[in-house]
Enzyme design. Structure first.
Site, PDB file in Angstrom:
ATOM      1  N   GLY A   1       0.812  -1.221   0.000  1.00 54.22           N
ATOM      2  CA  GLY A   1       0.000   0.000   0.000  1.00 54.22           C
ATOM      3  C   GLY A   1       0.842   1.266   0.000  1.00 54.22           C
ATOM      4  O   GLY A   1       0.335   2.351  -0.270  1.00 54.22           O
TER       5      GLY A   1
ATOM      6  N   HIS B   1     -29.629  24.160  -1.505  1.00 58.01           N
ATOM      7  CA  HIS B   1     -29.559  24.949  -0.274  1.00 58.01           C
ATOM      8  C   HIS B   1     -29.795  24.042   0.929  1.00 58.01           C
ATOM      9  O   HIS B   1     -30.661  23.173   0.857  1.00 58.01           O
ATOM     10  CB  HIS B   1     -30.629  26.044  -0.292  1.00 58.01           C
ATOM     11  CG  HIS B   1     -30.689  26.821   0.984  1.00 58.01           C
ATOM     12  ND1 HIS B   1     -29.754  27.777   1.304  1.00 58.01           N
ATOM     13  CD2 HIS B   1     -31.547  26.738   2.035  1.00 58.01           C
ATOM     14  CE1 HIS B   1     -30.054  28.268   2.498  1.00 58.01           C
ATOM     15  NE2 HIS B   1     -31.132  27.652   2.966  1.00 58.01           N
TER      16      HIS B   1
HETATM   17  C1  LIG Z   1       2.252  12.740   5.861  1.00 55.92           C
HETATM   18  C2  LIG Z   1       1.735  12.620   4.457  1.00 55.92           C
HETATM   19  C3  LIG Z   1       0.409  12.885   4.188  1.00 55.92           C
HETATM   20  C4  LIG Z   1      -0.070  12.765   2.893  1.00 55.92           C
HETATM   21  N1  LIG Z   1      -1.378  13.055   2.647  1.00 55.92           N
HETATM   22  C5  LIG Z   1      -1.855  12.992   1.393  1.00 55.92           C
HETATM   23  C6  LIG Z   1      -3.212  13.292   1.111  1.00 55.92           C
HETATM   24  O1  LIG Z   1      -3.990  13.626   2.000  1.00 55.92           O
HETATM   25  N2  LIG Z   1      -3.640  13.192  -0.173  1.00 55.92           N
HETATM   26  C7  LIG Z   1      -2.806  12.824  -1.182  1.00 55.92           C
HETATM   27  O2  LIG Z   1      -3.245  12.754  -2.334  1.00 55.92           O
HETATM   28  N3  LIG Z   1      -1.515  12.523  -0.953  1.00 55.92           N
HETATM   29  C8  LIG Z   1      -1.023  12.603   0.307  1.00 55.92           C
HETATM   30  N4  LIG Z   1       0.287  12.283   0.547  1.00 55.92           N
HETATM   31  C9  LIG Z   1       1.134  11.871  -0.587  1.00 55.92           C
HETATM   32  C10 LIG Z   1       0.847  10.414  -0.954  1.00 55.92           C
HETATM   33  O3  LIG Z   1       0.979   9.600   0.181  1.00 55.92           O
HETATM   34  C11 LIG Z   1       1.821   9.974  -2.043  1.00 55.92           C
HETATM   35  O4  LIG Z   1       1.785  10.904  -3.079  1.00 55.92           O
HETATM   36  C12 LIG Z   1       1.447   8.608  -2.604  1.00 55.92           C
HETATM   37  O5  LIG Z   1       1.427   7.634  -1.605  1.00 55.92           O
HETATM   38  C13 LIG Z   1       2.471   8.239  -3.680  1.00 55.92           C
HETATM   39  O6  LIG Z   1       2.189   6.976  -4.156  1.00 55.92           O
HETATM   40  P1  LIG Z   1       3.265   6.223  -5.046  1.00 55.92           P
HETATM   41  O7  LIG Z   1       2.506   5.143  -5.702  1.00 55.92           O
HETATM   42  O8  LIG Z   1       3.990   7.154  -5.896  1.00 55.92           O
HETATM   43  O9  LIG Z   1       4.358   5.650  -4.027  1.00 55.92           O
HETATM   44  P2  LIG Z   1       4.334   5.093  -2.567  1.00 55.92           P
HETATM   45  O10 LIG Z   1       2.961   5.092  -2.007  1.00 55.92           O
HETATM   46  O11 LIG Z   1       5.385   5.795  -1.803  1.00 55.92           O
HETATM   47  O12 LIG Z   1       4.719   3.566  -2.755  1.00 55.92           O
HETATM   48  C14 LIG Z   1       5.987   3.176  -3.180  1.00 55.92           C
HETATM   49  C15 LIG Z   1       6.203   1.737  -2.760  1.00 55.92           C
HETATM   50  O13 LIG Z   1       7.384   1.252  -3.373  1.00 55.92           O
HETATM   51  C16 LIG Z   1       8.107   0.459  -2.454  1.00 55.92           C
HETATM   52  N5  LIG Z   1       9.510   0.438  -2.883  1.00 55.92           N
HETATM   53  C17 LIG Z   1      10.361   1.497  -2.937  1.00 55.92           C
HETATM   54  N6  LIG Z   1      11.552   1.106  -3.439  1.00 55.92           N
HETATM   55  C18 LIG Z   1      11.439  -0.214  -3.683  1.00 55.92           C
HETATM   56  C19 LIG Z   1      12.345  -1.199  -4.198  1.00 55.92           C
HETATM   57  N7  LIG Z   1      13.557  -0.873  -4.595  1.00 55.92           N
HETATM   58  N8  LIG Z   1      11.919  -2.477  -4.292  1.00 55.92           N
HETATM   59  C20 LIG Z   1      10.662  -2.812  -3.911  1.00 55.92           C
HETATM   60  N9  LIG Z   1       9.754  -1.934  -3.439  1.00 55.92           N
HETATM   61  C21 LIG Z   1      10.159  -0.647  -3.330  1.00 55.92           C
HETATM   62  C22 LIG Z   1       7.883   1.170  -1.119  1.00 55.92           C
HETATM   63  O14 LIG Z   1       8.109   0.312  -0.035  1.00 55.92           O
HETATM   64  C23 LIG Z   1       6.427   1.576  -1.253  1.00 55.92           C
HETATM   65  O15 LIG Z   1       5.569   0.598  -0.746  1.00 55.92           O
HETATM   66  C24 LIG Z   1       0.801  12.370   1.850  1.00 55.92           C
HETATM   67  C25 LIG Z   1       2.138  12.063   2.104  1.00 55.92           C
HETATM   68  C26 LIG Z   1       2.609  12.199   3.410  1.00 55.92           C
HETATM   69  C27 LIG Z   1       4.048  11.877   3.664  1.00 55.92           C
END
Ligand SMILES: Cc1cc2nc3c(=O)[nH]c(=O)nc-3n(C[C@H](O)[C@H](O)[C@H](O)COP(=O)(O)OP(=O)(O)OC[C@H]3O[C@@H](n4cnc5c(N)ncnc54)[C@H](O)[C@@H]3O)c2cc1C
Length: 458
Positions: free
Chosen positions: A39, A441
């Protein structure tokens, strides 16, 4: 031994799982690799585990304000941090196990747990497996950026991940960073009972927003007792008498802020430095983001980068939209592009800020003829009835095409109301369509057509 697939998906954040399932459902053999918790950031350390405490903090705030609404609560309102965090963990865990079960239960989809590294443009190693595929999709996300502040190595600090592991209240929380993450945390912990100080390098919080939005957000938070130390250009950390000390050496104000805990909320870094990208020949920009084109293809044929690691978004919805773009272009009608989406996001302070399209500053710089209208939430009936009149709304319209080009709704319901404007922007319909629509409304949305009647040239 090499294990051969049609596609490899690295990372199970917001783009990887739906893409893996979509490809597998189309009959492709897909390997999915995850090194940590299923996730990714949103589910485990980002959106979900922050928005659940935002809800707890709102409940605490409303309980404190109960008498304003004629509701008597006997005794003082206290927050049970263990229960708050347990609630957050339950919600995250449901999502995490859901993602894992979905992937493991999908036909043609094989899950590998471990750190993925490129060995060549078509090979990825995970522990003692070597996976090969002609198509590889990178969705590795990012992590908290820890800048090399003087003293940072010797001072215990928290990040968005570790702060969410606490189940006791930090008595005095210092937050370095007045951006979106820092501000959400500052209000959560203030409402739980911490003393909170936010240190920000810029002269205002959320500096990417318009000045009037930054000021209104700061004032809302200050009214709840949060302190701000702006213009902190030379931040350094050290162990203090009660916990930590942050020297700020600003042009004005106290030179030092002390607290029991410090949270570093100073941006994000992409997880692209330990992926073996050089062995595949995949290029990154100066900040480490993987370089992609409008369809999210890297410079190496057969390799795509989606989500936070490509630097094109930074949100859950942009990562998911990346999946939709890649899936449509590989399996659908091939018409979707990143440039086709409109910037949109929320800041989940209370009241929330909903944002779509340009800021007023961007509109001014665009050289267009721009019309603007604003309305304070004190003149929105729904807000008055709810006792939530802080904030204001702002809409921007292109004076020639009559299309809406930007909006900021800082106020109760702003996180949802923004979508009626966003959808009109996608429809590229003139603002007059909404001006003539009959809204319900009493809502915040009903005042948008009224506000559009007040448009004036910038
Ligand atoms: C505190 C906080 C609050 C947030 N709130 C919001 C919000 O309210 N609304 C919103 O839209 N966004 C929010 N975000 C941003 C949002 O969480 C991210 O933009 C989103 O999760 C990005 O998704 P992603 O698929 O790019 O990567 P990620 O969700 O970061 O997933 C990447 C995955 O890749 C895995 N991985 C990394 N490198 C490797 C590797 N070499 N081999 C195998 N696996 C690997 C990681 O373990 C991870 O599980 C928030 C972020 C933070 C930090």
């Amino acid at each position: 031994m090499k294990e051969s697939y049609d596609a490899i998906v690295i990372g199970t954040g917001q783009a990887g799982p739906p893409l893996a399932v979509r490809l597998a459902s189309a009959g492709q053999r897909v390997a999915v690799v995850e090194r940590n918790r299923f996730g990714g950031t949103c589910v485990n350390t980002g959106c979900i585990p922050t928005k659940s405490p935002v809800a707890s903090a709102y409940a605490a705030r409303m309980a404190q304000r109960a008498s304003e609404f004629g509701v008597r609560l006997d005794g003082t309102v206290t927050v049970d941090m263990k229960r708050v965090m347990a609630r957050k963990d339950e919600i995250s865990s449901r999502s995490r196990t859901g993602v894992e079960a979905w992937l493991r239960g999908t036909k043609n989809c094989t899950v590998y747990q471990g750190h993925a590294r490129f060995e060549s443009p078509t090979e990825v190693s995970v522990a003692d497996h070597v996976l090969t595929a002609q198509r590889i999709f990178i969705d590795v996300g990012g992590r908290a950026r820890i800048p090399p502040l003087p003293g940072v190595a010797d001072t215990p600090y928290l990040t968005n991940s570790t702060l969410l592991d606490l189940d006791t209240l930090p008595p005095q929380l210092v937050i370095v960073g007045g951006g979106y993450v820092g501000l959400e945390f500052c209000q959560i912990f203030r409402r739980f009972g911490s003393e909170v100080t936010v240190i920000e390098r810029a002269s205002r919080v959320v500096p990417a927003e318009d000045e009037d939005i930054s000021s209104a957000v700061r004032e809302i938070l200050e009214r709840e007792g949060i302190r701000f130390r702006l213009n902190a250009t030379c931040i350094s950390l050290s162990k203090g008498e009660i916990g930590i000390a942050a020297r700020v050496e600003c042009t004005e104000g106290e030179p030092e802020v002390t607290g029991s805990h410090v949270l570093l909320a100073m941006g994000r870094n992409p997880n692209t430095d330990d992926l073996g990208l050089e062995k595949a020949g995949v290029l990154r920009d100066s900040r480490g983001y993987i370089t992609v084109d409008d369809e999210l293809r890297t410079n190496v044929p057969g390799i795509w980068a989606l989500g936070d690691c490509n630097g094109r978004g930074g949100f859950t919805h942009t990562s998911y939209n990346d999946f939709e773009i890649v899936a449509a272009n590989l399996l659908g009608d091939g018409t979707r592009r990143v440039s086709g989406r409109i910037s949109a996001y929320n800041l989940y302070v209370d009241p929330p800020l909903g944002r779509a399209g340009m800021t007023e500053a961007q509109a001014r710089r665009s050289g267009r003829r721009v019309l603007m209208a604003t309305r304070p939430m004190t003149r929105v009936g729904r807000a008055v009835e709810k006792g939530e009149t802080q904030g204001f709304m702002k809409v921007l319209v292109d004076g020639d095409s009559k299309e809406m080009i930007g909006a900021a709704i800082l106020g109760t319901g702003g996180d949802e109301v923004i979508h009626c404007i966003l959808d009109l922007m996608y429809a590229r319909a003139p603002y007059t369509v909404m001006q003539r629509a009959m809204h319900i409304h009493p809502t915040v949305s009903e005042l948008i057509p009224t506000m559009l009647g007040d448009l004036k040239p910038l």
